[in-house]
Design a protein around this motif. Structure first.
Motif, short mmCIF file in Angstrom:
data_model
loop_
_atom_site.label_atom_id
_atom_site.label_comp_id
_atom_site.label_asym_id
_atom_site.label_seq_id
_atom_site.Cartn_x
_atom_site.Cartn_y
_atom_site.Cartn_z
N ALA A 114 3.63 2.41 2.68
CA ALA A 114 4.37 3.67 2.68
C ALA A 114 3.47 4.76 3.20
O ALA A 114 2.34 4.91 2.73
CB ALA A 114 4.87 4.02 1.27
N GLY A 115 3.96 5.52 4.16
CA GLY A 115 3.20 6.64 4.71
C GLY A 115 4.14 7.59 5.41
O GLY A 115 4.91 7.17 6.27
N PRO A 174 9.93 2.95 2.15
CA PRO A 174 9.82 3.87 1.02
C PRO A 174 8.99 3.24 -0.10
O PRO A 174 8.91 2.00 -0.22
CB PRO A 174 11.27 4.08 0.58
CG PRO A 174 12.09 3.77 1.80
CD PRO A 174 11.34 2.68 2.51
N ALA A 175 8.38 4.10 -0.93
CA ALA A 175 7.46 3.61 -1.96
C ALA A 175 8.11 2.61 -2.90
O ALA A 175 7.49 1.60 -3.27
CB ALA A 175 6.92 4.80 -2.74
N ASP A 176 9.35 2.85 -3.31
CA ASP A 176 9.98 1.92 -4.25
C ASP A 176 10.20 0.54 -3.64
O ASP A 176 10.09 -0.48 -4.32
CB ASP A 176 11.28 2.49 -4.80
CG ASP A 176 12.30 2.80 -3.71
OD1 ASP A 176 11.90 2.95 -2.54
OD2 ASP A 176 13.49 2.90 -4.04
N LEU A 215 8.40 6.22 -10.06
CA LEU A 215 8.67 4.81 -9.81
C LEU A 215 9.12 4.10 -11.08
O LEU A 215 9.98 3.21 -11.04
CB LEU A 215 7.44 4.12 -9.22
CG LEU A 215 7.10 4.51 -7.77
CD1 LEU A 215 5.71 4.02 -7.39
CD2 LEU A 215 8.15 3.95 -6.81
N ALA A 216 8.54 4.49 -12.22
CA ALA A 216 8.96 3.90 -13.50
C ALA A 216 10.40 4.27 -13.81
O ALA A 216 11.18 3.44 -14.31
CB ALA A 216 8.03 4.37 -14.61
N VAL A 254 0.85 -1.18 0.00
CA VAL A 254 0.00 0.00 0.00
C VAL A 254 0.89 1.24 0.00
O VAL A 254 1.64 1.46 0.97
CB VAL A 254 -0.94 0.02 1.22
CG1 VAL A 254 -1.79 1.29 1.21
CG2 VAL A 254 -1.83 -1.22 1.24
N VAL A 255 0.80 2.03 -1.05
CA VAL A 255 1.54 3.28 -1.12
C VAL A 255 0.54 4.40 -0.82
O VAL A 255 -0.34 4.69 -1.64
CB VAL A 255 2.20 3.48 -2.49
CG1 VAL A 255 2.93 4.83 -2.53
CG2 VAL A 255 3.17 2.35 -2.78
N GLY A 256 0.68 4.99 0.35
CA GLY A 256 -0.27 5.99 0.81
C GLY A 256 -1.17 5.39 1.88
O GLY A 256 -2.33 5.10 1.62
N ALA A 257 -0.60 5.20 3.06
CA ALA A 257 -1.36 4.57 4.15
C ALA A 257 -2.20 5.61 4.89
O ALA A 257 -2.17 5.71 6.12
CB ALA A 257 -0.42 3.86 5.11
#
Length: 321
Positions: free
Chosen positions: A61-62, A82-84, A109-110, A36-39
């Motif tokens: 990630a939060g 971290p998000a990645d 991220l890409a 989960v990216v953005g908790a």
């Protein structure tokens, strides 16, 4: 597909995802590893719903303190990374971030090479469809847009609110079964929204929910100005009936001076607002104009009744300028 949302006990593993060829055969019986990216209020709740469906939430990630607290409460034991790193450890990635940051996040991220072929990805934005996920799709990610039509507090009670809540679903046609299965596993009801209709979908929901709150708060403030100590007690039965009528009958449920063509009453309202609540004049004029237009279009008002109202509102608007 049944319209009945599966109970938590029914949602122990994804029934459609392995059949769609998204996981290797050896992994077919296994749970999906979810990141989960953005908790925040939405992401933490959807992560908890996926966990209740039998999936394994492996990372989140939060950045904010509130996000960390929500993750601790709703996703106990799930590490914050971290998000990645969240993307790197996940089969299914949930992006629950603000609309304006979504594109930059997916692209960033890409550029780091985080996305990999065979992953599942969905975002929760109502304003965006699939186009914003193009950088991930180019890396071979199966991308979906799943927008829950619900307000979230970020608390455990939100899980109950998800039961039978509509989700706006947008996907490639060949991935529609996957998208709908994920929604059903989270307890929601899928509603198909074409890519080109995504913006209008979001405008409609914002108009109905966010603007409704503004109107209710505006009415409550005016009642307080009139000396009413408990505006909710006065407004609750009236607004409940109005909402039910509007949902059932649309414009035919209109009542009040505009629907009757009472120009004198509307003029008196404008005078009162000018004297007692001048900051509310513009909003009243805008809503009275739209109400008049809809009453005319639906036949609630005849042209000779509506024209004087529109003339009055035009004059009020000119005076305000």
């Amino acid at each position: 597909m049944s319209n009945r949302p599966p109970r938590a006990a029914d949602r122990t593993r994804p029934a459609v995802l392995p059949a769609a060829g998204l996981l290797p055969a050896a992994a077919a019986p296994a749970r999906l590893r979810v990141g989960v990216v953005g908790a925040g209020r939405v992401g933490a709740v959807l992560g908890a719903a996926l966990a209740a469906a039998g999936h394994d939430v492996v990372a989140a990630a939060g950045l904010s303190t509130d996000s960390q607290r929500r993750a601790a409460r709703l996703l106990p034991g799930v590490p914050l990374r971290p998000a990645d790193e969240v993307v790197a450890t996940s089969d299914l990635v949930v992006l629950a971030v603000p609309d304006d940051t979504l594109s930059g996040l997916v692209t960033g991220l890409a550029e780091t090479g985080a996305w990999r072929r065979g992953q599942l990805l969905f975002h929760t934005s109502g304003a965006h469809g699939l186009a914003v996920l193009a950088p991930a799709e180019r890396a071979g990610v199966l991308s979906l847009a799943l927008h829950p039509v619900m307000t979230f507090s970020g608390g455990p009670e939100d899980l109950d609110r998800l039961v039978a809540a509509p989700f706006g679903v947008t996907s490639r046609p060949e991935h529609r079964a996957v998208a709908e299965t994920l929604v059903l596993e989270m307890g929601g009801e899928p509603v198909w929204v074409a890519e080109g209709d995504r913006g209008l979908w979001h405008v409609a929901l914002v108009t109905g929910a966010n603007h409704l709150v503004t109107l209710v708060a505006e009415a409550a403030d005016l009642l307080r100005t009139a000396g009413v100590d408990d505006p909710a007690r006065v407004l609750t039965p009236l607004l409940t009936a109005a909402l039910e009528g509007g949902l059932r009958r649309g414009d035919q449920a209109l009542t009040g001076p505009v629907s009757r063509g009472d120009v004198g009453t509307v003029a008196a309202h404008l005078q009162t607002l000018t004297e007692r609540a001048p900051s509310s004049v513009d909003a009243y004029v805008a809503m009275a104009r739209r109400t008049t237009e809809r009453a005319l279009a639906s036949g609630r008002l005849r042209r000779h009744e509506g024209t004087p109202l529109l003339d009055l509102l035009d004059s009020a608007e000119e005076a305000a300028r």
